[in-house]
Design a protein around this motif. Structure first.
Motif: not given
Length: 329
Positions: A254-255, A261-263, A291-297, A304-308
């Protein structure tokens, strides 16, 4: 290197030979890449999957030792598997017939799986994994046989083969992926697809039968994938799964345009139904995660950093129902 230094001389020699063999096989596969074979309207796509897993552990089972050899607190394990396969398709006027086949040669060596629960040294298998046929066009896709089928990211329906060892030859490398038998019908809609399925697990998962329906959006949907599923388990009495009915809603990839940058990901499962083989208890369990995923473009390699965060209900002793969430498949 730290692991190898702790192993005896015979083990080190074996690991060196295995490593050289795998590197040679991978190099050979790279140099002689499998090419698609075309015969008029028939296409063949051969493949070869190689897997190896090395484990080393001390203080096994909190110092108790391996369960199949109490007191053995230090172990090393090597899993190996080779999986050749081929997919085929036959283009026709109004669609395409297709099928697939694969077989797995797998083994566990050295001391066996380190906890001593699911695979022993010397376990080996040479078995068929995939074996299916189907027909599809732009709207309909129907397939039968031993094939892979996953809903979402596999939180509730992912893998019908447990790879426990013994019959499967290994555990952690998970070379067997297909449901033992299945029938899946898919209907493609405008921005969504509807799936009806009948699945059968391997014996390690109780030889369960699973029937259900799934609907989800496709990649053409603007904000990502959202979906819902209903399933019921039949003949899952080995693990008291028989009679479980599960309802699932989920969102994946989901964007939002303001936070590109956040999914986001998330699923919720509600388990109901009557446990026919567990005394007739009613199931009343829930399981979910966000869960959130942030991509450091702007950084090299775009990390990518994920937290669940996940939560699963447990059984309550003061009620006649069963509130324990079961992870199913």
């Amino acid at each position: 290197m730290e692991v190898a230094l702790k192993l005896n001389g015979i083990t080190r020699k074996l690991l060196v030979r295995v490593t050289v063999l795998l590197v040679a096989l991978l190099k050979l596969t790279t140099l002689h890449a499998f090419e698609t074979l075309q015969f008029n309207d028939i296409t063949f796509d051969p493949s070869l999957n190689l897997r190896a897993g090395l484990q080393y552990g001390t203080g096994i089972n909190f110092g108790l030792g391996a369960l199949d050899d109490i007191g053995e607190r230090e172990r090393s394990t090597l899993y190996l598997s080779i999986k050749p396969g081929v997919n085929a398709s036959w283009r026709q006027a109004h669609g395409e017939a297709y099928g697939g086949f694969s077989a797995v040669l797998a083994t566990t060596t050295l001391d066996g799986e380190i906890s001593g629960q699911v695979a022993r040294s010397g376990d080996e298998a040479f078995e068929i994994d995939h074996g299916y046929v189907g027909w599809r066009n732009e709207t309909v896709d129907i397939s039968f046989g031993a094939q892979e089928y996953t809903v979402g990211d596999g939180f509730i329906v992912g893998d019908g083969n447990f790879n426990q060892g013994g019959e499967d030859g290994q555990y952690w490398t998970g070379s067997f992926l297909a449901w033992r038998n299945s029938a899946v019908a898919k209907l493609s809609l405008h921005h969504a697809k509807l799936e009806v399925f009948w699945l059968r697990t391997d014996r390690d998962l109780g030889d369960s039968r699973v029937a259900g329906v799934n609907i989800e959006t496709t990649s053409s949907f603007k904000w990502g994938k959202v979906g819902a599923l209903f399933l019921e388990v039949f003949e899952g009495n080995q693990f008291n799964l028989d009679g479980i009915q599960a309802w699932n809603i989920r969102g994946h990839d989901l964007r939002f345009s303001t936070l590109s940058n956040l999914t986001l990901f998330g699923e919720f499962v509600l388990e109901r139904g009557v446990d026919e083989d567990g005394g007739g208890q009613n199931n009343d369990a829930t399981g979910w995660y966000i869960e959130a995923q942030y991509e450091f473009v702007s950084l090299p390699w775009r990390p990518k950093l994920n937290y669940r965060y996940a939560r699963f209900s447990g059984d309550e002793a003061n009620t006649p129902d069963n509130e324990e969430y079961r992870g199913l498949f």
